[in-house]
Design an enzyme around this catalytic site. Sequence first.
Site, PDB file in Angstrom:
ATOM      1  N   ARG A  48      66.860  92.879  11.316  1.00 44.73           N
ATOM      2  CA  ARG A  48      66.423  91.570  11.823  1.00 44.73           C
ATOM      3  C   ARG A  48      65.440  90.962  10.835  1.00 44.73           C
ATOM      4  O   ARG A  48      65.449  89.774  10.549  1.00 44.73           O
ATOM      5  CB  ARG A  48      65.791  91.702  13.219  1.00 44.73           C
ATOM      6  CG  ARG A  48      65.138  90.393  13.661  1.00 44.73           C
ATOM      7  CD  ARG A  48      64.781  90.293  15.140  1.00 44.73           C
ATOM      8  NE  ARG A  48      64.463  91.533  15.798  1.00 44.73           N
ATOM      9  CZ  ARG A  48      63.325  92.198  15.667  1.00 44.73           C
ATOM     10  NH1 ARG A  48      62.355  91.736  14.880  1.00 44.73           N
ATOM     11  NH2 ARG A  48      63.137  93.334  16.314  1.00 44.73           N
ATOM     12  N   TYR A 100      73.701  65.357  16.762  1.00 47.84           N
ATOM     13  CA  TYR A 100      74.584  66.359  17.336  1.00 47.84           C
ATOM     14  C   TYR A 100      74.197  66.601  18.804  1.00 47.84           C
ATOM     15  O   TYR A 100      73.005  66.757  19.116  1.00 47.84           O
ATOM     16  CB  TYR A 100      74.444  67.648  16.510  1.00 47.84           C
ATOM     17  CG  TYR A 100      75.263  68.775  17.035  1.00 47.84           C
ATOM     18  CD1 TYR A 100      76.655  68.733  16.948  1.00 47.84           C
ATOM     19  CD2 TYR A 100      74.677  69.877  17.624  1.00 47.84           C
ATOM     20  CE1 TYR A 100      77.427  69.767  17.440  1.00 47.84           C
ATOM     21  CE2 TYR A 100      75.443  70.923  18.111  1.00 47.84           C
ATOM     22  CZ  TYR A 100      76.815  70.856  18.018  1.00 47.84           C
ATOM     23  OH  TYR A 100      77.574  71.876  18.506  1.00 47.84           O
ATOM     24  N   ASP A 172      69.044  67.313   9.133  1.00 55.55           N
ATOM     25  CA  ASP A 172      70.255  68.100   9.379  1.00 55.55           C
ATOM     26  C   ASP A 172      71.304  67.627   8.360  1.00 55.55           C
ATOM     27  O   ASP A 172      71.769  66.497   8.424  1.00 55.55           O
ATOM     28  CB  ASP A 172      70.732  67.865  10.823  1.00 55.55           C
ATOM     29  CG  ASP A 172      71.957  68.712  11.183  1.00 55.55           C
ATOM     30  OD1 ASP A 172      72.744  69.047  10.286  1.00 55.55           O
ATOM     31  OD2 ASP A 172      72.120  69.024  12.386  1.00 55.55           O
ATOM     32  N   LYS A 197      80.319  74.838   9.759  1.00 55.85           N
ATOM     33  CA  LYS A 197      81.154  73.721   9.372  1.00 55.85           C
ATOM     34  C   LYS A 197      81.587  73.865   7.904  1.00 55.85           C
ATOM     35  O   LYS A 197      82.288  74.790   7.593  1.00 55.85           O
ATOM     36  CB  LYS A 197      80.402  72.413   9.656  1.00 55.85           C
ATOM     37  CG  LYS A 197      79.685  72.404  11.034  1.00 55.85           C
ATOM     38  CD  LYS A 197      80.622  72.467  12.211  1.00 55.85           C
ATOM     39  CE  LYS A 197      79.958  72.776  13.540  1.00 55.85           C
ATOM     40  NZ  LYS A 197      78.865  71.884  13.940  1.00 55.85           N
TER      41      LYS A 197
HETATM   42  C1  LIG Z   1      77.762  71.982  14.817  1.00 62.06           C
HETATM   43  C2  LIG Z   1      76.503  71.284  14.499  1.00 62.06           C
HETATM   44  C3  LIG Z   1      75.265  71.835  14.846  1.00 62.06           C
HETATM   45  C4  LIG Z   1      75.139  73.118  15.639  1.00 62.06           C
HETATM   46  O1  LIG Z   1      75.617  74.211  14.906  1.00 62.06           O
HETATM   47  P1  LIG Z   1      76.283  75.499  15.599  1.00 62.06           P
HETATM   48  O2  LIG Z   1      76.648  76.320  14.411  1.00 62.06           O
HETATM   49  O3  LIG Z   1      77.465  75.029  16.376  1.00 62.06           O
HETATM   50  O4  LIG Z   1      75.255  76.123  16.458  1.00 62.06           O
HETATM   51  C5  LIG Z   1      74.121  71.144  14.469  1.00 62.06           C
HETATM   52  N1  LIG Z   1      74.189  69.982  13.804  1.00 62.06           N
HETATM   53  C6  LIG Z   1      75.359  69.422  13.451  1.00 62.06           C
HETATM   54  C7  LIG Z   1      75.365  68.122  12.730  1.00 62.06           C
HETATM   55  C8  LIG Z   1      76.554  70.051  13.799  1.00 62.06           C
HETATM   56  O5  LIG Z   1      77.712  69.473  13.460  1.00 62.06           O
END
Ligand SMILES: *Cc1c(COP(=O)(O)O)cnc(C)c1O
Length: 386
Positions: A48, A100, A172, A197
């Site tokens: 961890r 998101y 983000d 993604k």
């Molecule tokens: C998918 C997504 C998240 C969250 O990520 P996870 O891996 O699904 O927890 C946060 N911000 C954006 C822009 C996303 O597309």
Amino acid sequence: MSIKLDSLLIHGGVDGDEKTGAVAVPVYQTSTYKQDGLGKTRGWEYSRTGNPTRDALEKLIAELEQGEYGFAFASGLAAINTVLSLFKTDDKLIVSDNIYGGTFRILENVFKNFGIRYEMVNTADIPSVERAITDDVRAIYVESPANPLLTVTDIKAVSEIAHKHGKLLIVDNTFLTPYLQRPLTLGADIVVHSGTKYLGGHSDTVSGLAAVKDKSIADRLYYLQNAIGGVLAPWDSFLVLRGIKTLGVRMERHVKNAQKIARWLESSGFADRVYYPGLESDPGYEIQNRQADGPGAMISFVLNEKYDYRKFFEKLRLITLAESLGGVESLVCHPASMTHAAISPEIRRKVGILDELIRLSVGIESADDLIQDIEQAVKASEKGAP
Ligand SMILES: *Cc1c(COP(=O)(O)O)cnc(C)c1O
């Protein structure tokens, strides 16, 4: 030797395995490490706290984002959760008004319970960001382009406001990845990602990442990462490392396909509105060109009322109806009932997430095949048609 981003994707971070010469970073599938005596570790104690496979990914994301410190988490939301844990009761955040859905959910239904408040602001409108700044604001949280309307925020302008008032800027960067946009170089303090993604890129791994420049923020984040414990597993770290190696070639193709599809959609007459910062008609076009190396491959559009949007989703053959984005395969989603269902209908309408809004994650298939698929699905969904 300083190398270009395209080479960094392949040789950055930890380049292979020093011990054996293995070209790929091995999966250190271990929870703990032998200590040679009390207090005598070989640099690793417990997975961890630190794991060599995860460490390779953390070093890589730091280098790609031109930061100093990287962090890998079990999901994008685990990354966001850890970053938001920098704040305390009575702190307030200014947040982009289309973000998101899961980020909205954790702010509204988790952090608000701990007395951390937020205000949604159209961060593309710089004066309203400045107006929203009060003493209790600790940070501005921006997505650009934002989800799902691809609204572009001028990151440098917001960072200047943030720093003038002694606030942090969190960005983000999931939709563009460091291949197309590097927010830390535009003045952001913290970058977060859903590695699920484009970075992973193959719709097979859930992961999250963060990168920062400043040592004191990094120290606190490292403490929180270990204290909260939402770390990325060794095998998943390996998969994301593997995905990042092809990020450059994937993104080039993603963007090329998206450009073609967005232009076609705009002239097709099927859509009342096409949201894509790579279109000259898009309000974010100029800022996007200035601050990023490409518009990305997310397109949203409002289907004309002549067509039944529910039917459209059912008629697609090649493009898959699914949550998520950024994989090699094209995915389509209905933000109002899927990714943004956590947002109330009133707020959705206010920010423009209509029921007819369709979000497309353009994959790396043949653009012509994708266009053909959309065209046949739209035609088959005409209202009153058999
Ligand atoms: C998918 C997504 C998240 C969250 O990520 P996870 O891996 O699904 O927890 C946060 N911000 C954006 C822009 C996303 O597309």
